[in-house]
Design a protein around this motif. Structure first.
Motif, short mmCIF file in Angstrom:
data_model
loop_
_atom_site.label_atom_id
_atom_site.label_comp_id
_atom_site.label_asym_id
_atom_site.label_seq_id
_atom_site.Cartn_x
_atom_site.Cartn_y
_atom_site.Cartn_z
N HIS A 234 15.98 74.15 71.08
CA HIS A 234 15.99 72.67 71.10
C HIS A 234 17.07 72.23 72.09
O HIS A 234 18.25 72.52 71.91
N SER A 235 16.66 71.53 73.15
CA SER A 235 17.60 71.21 74.24
C SER A 235 18.83 70.43 73.77
O SER A 235 19.95 70.72 74.18
N ILE A 236 18.64 69.45 72.87
CA ILE A 236 19.78 68.63 72.48
C ILE A 236 20.69 69.37 71.50
O ILE A 236 21.92 69.29 71.59
N ALA A 237 20.10 70.14 70.57
CA ALA A 237 20.92 70.97 69.67
C ALA A 237 21.71 71.98 70.49
O ALA A 237 22.89 72.24 70.22
N ASN A 238 21.06 72.56 71.52
CA ASN A 238 21.75 73.52 72.40
C ASN A 238 22.90 72.85 73.14
O ASN A 238 23.98 73.41 73.25
#
Length: 265
Positions: A201-205
């Motif tokens: 997940h781009s935002i969690a990353n």
């Protein structure tokens, strides 16, 4: 049928567009809130997981996955604007001719920038608390980040497609549920599925990387690693939310929606 939920998706997209048109600053602030809420989820997940990680327990990932569900409830009930969810909402609204594609792309970009700013601000706050500075507390977080930065590009891309498909479903499926308890349970269950499966997940990353970078980190964690991960993951998330959710739901429900549209005229 999921028609009712799809109408809610449309309304939500138009509400977000209204905020964007009224004030880009307010829209960015909402995007910052969303990634900060994910930051809370990241902290509680890795803090919980670390107790098990230190004991080399097989429960490390399941425990982290259960607690990460807090993030989606914060976003859903606390407001905020998440790029990954917007890939679905805006695509669907544009296919229904409620939004223009140029607007959609602009709102995606601004939302993504807001999410980055929020992740950065949250990482700074965590750094200032000193809660993650000790190596006995941050081992699990740093080990996961290092693995994410070393994974092959193509694998990251496909993990990201599956991730945002599931995460968008976690927002979409509860829309047709009546009670808040059922909604929260469904959301947490879907988020548990995405976390435990190892999807990206781009935002969690973004939030996890930002926290790792402000800590005392090994050489395996770098800015080059951030780009190596976030570029394919962002594109994968866009396809997962835009194509597998937005396009797919528009296509499979088109006859019913057209019928409804015809009845209104």
């Amino acid at each position: 049928m999921e028609n009712e939920a799809l109408l809610q998706v449309e309304k939500l997209a138009l509400k977000k567009q209204k905020i964007y048109q009224q004030s880009i600053i307010r829209y960015i602030a909402r995007a910052m809130l969303a990634s900060m809420f994910i930051g809370f989820g990241v902290i509680v997940a890795f803090k919980t997981g670390n107790f098990f990680y230190m004991e080399h327990s097989p429960m490390t990932y399941p425990m982290a996955a259960i607690t990460f569900g807090a993030a989606i409830i914060l976003i859903s009930y606390g407001g905020g604007d998440l790029f990954t969810g917007d890939t679905f909402y805006y695509t669907y609204a544009a296919l229904r001719r409620k939004l223009q594609w140029t607007q959609v792309v602009r709102m995606w970009v601004v939302s993504y920038i807001g999410n980055i700013l929020g992740a950065t601000a949250f990482a700074l706050l965590i750094f200032l608390t000193g809660l993650f500075y000790d190596s006995s507390v941050n081992g699990f977080l740093l080990s996961v980040v290092a693995h994410k930065m070393e994974a092959p590009t193509l694998q990251l891309f496909f993990r990201a497609i599956l991730c945002n498909w599931l995460v968008c479903l976690a927002f979409f499926v509860p829309m047709s549920m009546k009670s808040d308890g059922a909604k929260m349970f469904a959301m947490m269950l879907f988020v548990f599925c995405f976390f435990i499966s190892g999807y990206e997940h781009s935002i969690a990353n973004m939030c996890t990387f930002a926290i790792a970078l402000v800590l005392d980190h090994p050489g395996t964690i770098s800015w080059a690693g951030v780009l190596h991960n976030l570029v394919p993951v962002t594109i994968g998330n866009l396809i997962g939310g835009g194509v597998l959710m937005g396009v797919m739901y528009y296509y499979v429900n088109k006859p019913f929606l057209d019928e409804e549209h015809g009845n209104q005229h």
